[in-house]
Design an enzyme around this catalytic site. Structure first.
Site, short mmCIF file in Angstrom:
data_model
loop_
_atom_site.label_atom_id
_atom_site.label_comp_id
_atom_site.label_asym_id
_atom_site.label_seq_id
_atom_site.Cartn_x
_atom_site.Cartn_y
_atom_site.Cartn_z
N THR A 125 -21.67 -17.81 12.78
CA THR A 125 -20.33 -17.40 13.22
C THR A 125 -20.47 -16.15 14.09
O THR A 125 -20.88 -15.11 13.61
CB THR A 125 -19.45 -17.11 12.00
OG1 THR A 125 -19.43 -18.28 11.19
CG2 THR A 125 -18.04 -16.75 12.40
N ASN A 212 -10.82 -19.58 9.68
CA ASN A 212 -11.07 -18.77 8.48
C ASN A 212 -10.00 -17.70 8.29
O ASN A 212 -9.53 -17.47 7.17
CB ASN A 212 -12.46 -18.13 8.55
CG ASN A 212 -13.53 -19.06 7.98
OD1 ASN A 212 -13.24 -20.19 7.60
ND2 ASN A 212 -14.76 -18.59 7.93
N CYS A 264 -17.59 -15.15 3.83
CA CYS A 264 -16.96 -15.56 5.10
C CYS A 264 -15.58 -14.97 5.35
O CYS A 264 -15.37 -14.31 6.37
CB CYS A 264 -16.89 -17.08 5.16
SG CYS A 264 -18.49 -17.85 4.95
N ARG A 331 -21.21 -12.27 -3.19
CA ARG A 331 -20.91 -11.44 -2.02
C ARG A 331 -19.40 -11.20 -1.89
O ARG A 331 -18.61 -12.13 -1.93
CB ARG A 331 -21.46 -12.10 -0.74
CG ARG A 331 -22.98 -11.92 -0.63
CD ARG A 331 -23.54 -12.63 0.57
NE ARG A 331 -23.59 -14.06 0.37
CZ ARG A 331 -23.97 -14.93 1.31
NH1 ARG A 331 -24.31 -14.50 2.50
NH2 ARG A 331 -24.01 -16.22 1.05
C1 UGA Z 1 -14.89 -20.70 3.49
C2 UGA Z 1 -14.11 -21.84 4.17
O1 UGA Z 1 -13.29 -22.51 3.20
C3 UGA Z 1 -15.07 -22.83 4.82
O2 UGA Z 1 -14.32 -23.82 5.52
C4 UGA Z 1 -15.98 -22.07 5.81
O3 UGA Z 1 -16.93 -22.93 6.41
C5 UGA Z 1 -16.72 -21.00 5.06
O4 UGA Z 1 -15.77 -20.09 4.45
C6 UGA Z 1 -17.60 -20.28 6.04
O5 UGA Z 1 -17.08 -19.67 6.98
O6 UGA Z 1 -18.83 -20.42 5.96
P1 UGA Z 1 -16.13 -20.39 1.15
O7 UGA Z 1 -16.34 -18.97 1.55
O8 UGA Z 1 -17.23 -21.16 0.55
O9 UGA Z 1 -15.62 -21.25 2.41
O10 UGA Z 1 -14.98 -20.34 0.06
P2 UGA Z 1 -13.50 -20.90 -0.16
O11 UGA Z 1 -13.54 -22.03 -1.08
O12 UGA Z 1 -12.80 -21.09 1.12
O13 UGA Z 1 -12.87 -19.64 -0.92
C7 UGA Z 1 -12.84 -18.35 -0.34
C8 UGA Z 1 -12.12 -17.37 -1.22
O14 UGA Z 1 -10.73 -17.64 -1.28
C9 UGA Z 1 -12.61 -17.37 -2.68
O15 UGA Z 1 -12.70 -16.04 -3.15
C10 UGA Z 1 -11.53 -18.13 -3.41
O16 UGA Z 1 -11.42 -17.81 -4.76
C11 UGA Z 1 -10.30 -17.71 -2.62
N1 UGA Z 1 -9.16 -18.65 -2.73
C12 UGA Z 1 -9.25 -19.89 -2.20
C13 UGA Z 1 -7.99 -18.24 -3.35
O17 UGA Z 1 -7.86 -17.11 -3.85
N2 UGA Z 1 -6.95 -19.12 -3.41
C14 UGA Z 1 -7.02 -20.37 -2.88
O18 UGA Z 1 -6.00 -21.11 -2.97
C15 UGA Z 1 -8.20 -20.76 -2.26
#
Ligand code: UGA
Length: 433
Positions: A125, A212, A264, A331
């Site tokens: 990214t 994102n 991310c 992280r």
């Molecule tokens: C995120 C994106 O979802 C991916 O599409 C992207 O490719 C990735 O970043 C990246 O840029 O590499 P990720 O960081 O694995 O993926 O995690 P998510 O599942 O998106 O969750 C991110 C954060 O948001 C977590 O702390 C999660 O607990 C929080 N979250 C998520 C909430 O608090 N509420 C929600 O409804 C969803």
């Protein structure tokens, strides 16, 4: 698939390993590269440090059948390959901007291996304009063969389901001005069934940040709504359900909690804000997204303080340390930040996580790590759920109530059923309900 099509993947972090393993599984011949010999050796022995569903068996299987190998020799891997993937990390610098030193370094190391037409695919990214920057670095190094293309191909993998996401993407974005490169990239992804978006490199880079930061904003929005629900007596779960039925809003990413974390969302939101600032655009909305996120962690600590009367010298059982469930990654984990705040307020924290203990130990001092949730809960004045691990749903809560000094639960993920817990004698609070 054509075993003759060779791919080199530079960087064996989480994106690199998933990309390498999945391309090998699709039938390509893949060589994954890293500078860290120790890491390469343990990968060759089939040991994958990151906890990611399906990844380890996929790596082992493809090493066995000869499709996947690991090396530190970038030059010969690049010479042998047609597609060269850059999958190195782009951490935040102290100003919030994405530091692309690792990408530039990869470009410099790729250049000497360019001995025929090749496609360099940037999956890291990176700020707008970085694809061109990689191209210039390679050009300036005067490679043996002058013709090559650099393509932006952002990834949208979620940790925990990254292998599934690679094989079943919501879309494949290819950013390039070269028809030849576009044709070869389309060919590469032919085995995968997904909408293909072909655009210019700058728009491709922007798609990643815009996606994102949008999802991060959606989370901050629902967290703000949840906070308001607490003032007015509404239940945020009903509210988000009612909102989600509108297809324009959708059900996903409407779960309130302690704020978003991970490698991310925080980094990319800060980076997009910095890009806007650099171009003279005042992106106040993103400032709000980050501020709500910062405050949300503090709110959880304040809530616990209200429930307990004080934080000094009380024992708190913290369940969950990873930034979300089904990963060992800590992280920018809100759980880690909350535990730190509790510790700084002189609470005695006993923490447990099913997968993230080793990583958490490196980041957290001055707290106790418990081998299981029951040990963490013993004599605790309060228990706080910080990560939505499924196993926390199925704990023996009557037993936990007996073990605790005071049966108080703060559930920052709205994971548990308040009615059941209250019946079992707990004082329970969630978020926004
Ligand atoms: C995120 C994106 O979802 C991916 O599409 C992207 O490719 C990735 O970043 C990246 O840029 O590499 P990720 O960081 O694995 O993926 O995690 P998510 O599942 O998106 O969750 C991110 C954060 O948001 C977590 O702390 C999660 O607990 C929080 N979250 C998520 C909430 O608090 N509420 C929600 O409804 C969803």
């Amino acid at each position: 698939m054509d075993q003759e099509i060779k791919c080199a993947v530079i960087g064996t972090g989480y994106v690199g390993l998933v990309t390498g393993a999945c391309l090998a599984d699709l039938g390509y011949h893949v060589i994954c590269l890293d500078r860290d010999e120790g890491k390469l050796e343990s990968l060759r022995n089939g040991k994958v440090e990151i906890f990611e569903a399906e990844l380890e068996p996929m790596i082992v299987r493809n090493m066995k059948n000869g499709s996947l190998s690991f090396s530190a020799d970038i030059k010969s891997a690049v010479s042998d390959s047609f597609y060269i993937f850059i999958t190195v990390d782009t951490p935040s610098d102290e100003t919030g901007r994405a530091d692309i030193t690792n990408v530039e370094e990869a470009a410099r190391r790729i250049a000497p291996g360019v001995n025929s037409y090749k496609i360099i695919v940037n999956k890291s990214t990176v700020p707008v304009g970085s694809t061109n920057r990689v191209m210039r670095i390679i050009e300036e190094s005067e490679p043996e063969y002058p013709e090559f293309d650099v393509v932006s191909n952002p990834e949208f993998l979620r940790e925990g389901t990254a292998v599934f996401d690679f094989m079943n993407p919501t879309r494949i974005v290819i950013g390039s001005d070269s028809e030849k490169a576009i044709m070869h990239m389309t060919e590469l992804y032919r085995p995968i069934n997904a909408p293909l978006l072909i655009t210019d490199p700058i728009s491709a880079e922007m798609i990643k940040y815009a996606s994102n930061a949008f999802l991060a904003t959606k989370i901050s929005y629902i967290n703000a709504i949840a906070n308001l629900c607490e003032y007015i007596g509404a239940d945020v779960r009903e509210v988000s359900l009612g909102m989600g039925y509108d297809g324009r809003i959708g059900f996903e990413f409407l779960k309130p909690g302690p704020g978003f974390g991970g490698s991310c969302f925080p980094k990319d939101t800060r980076a997009l804000l910095a890009i806007a600032t650099d171009y003279g655009y005042n992106f106040d909305l993103l400032k709000g997204t980050l501020e709500v996120n910062r405050r949300q962690r503090e709110r959880m600590v304040e809530k616990l303080e209200r429930m307990l009367g004080k934080l000094e010298e009380v024992k708190i059982a913290a369940l969950g340390l990873s930034f979300k469930a089904n990963t060992s990654d800590v992280r920018e984990s809100p759980a880690i930040e909350i535990v730190r705040m509790l510790r700084d307020r002189k609470a005695n924290v006993s923490a447990y996580d099913p997968k993230a203990m080793d990583n958490a130990r490196k980041q957290l001092e001055g707290i106790e790590f418990a081998d299981n949730p029951y040990l963490a809960a013993r004599d605790a004045d309060a228990l706080v759920i910080l990560t939505e691990w499924d196993e926390f749903k199925w704990l023996d809560y009557p037993r936990i109530a007996e073990l605790m000094k005071r049966p108080i639960i703060l559930d920052t993920r709205n994971l548990l059923d308040p009615q059941v817990l209250r019946k079992e004698g707990f004082t329970y609070e969630g978020v926004g309900r």
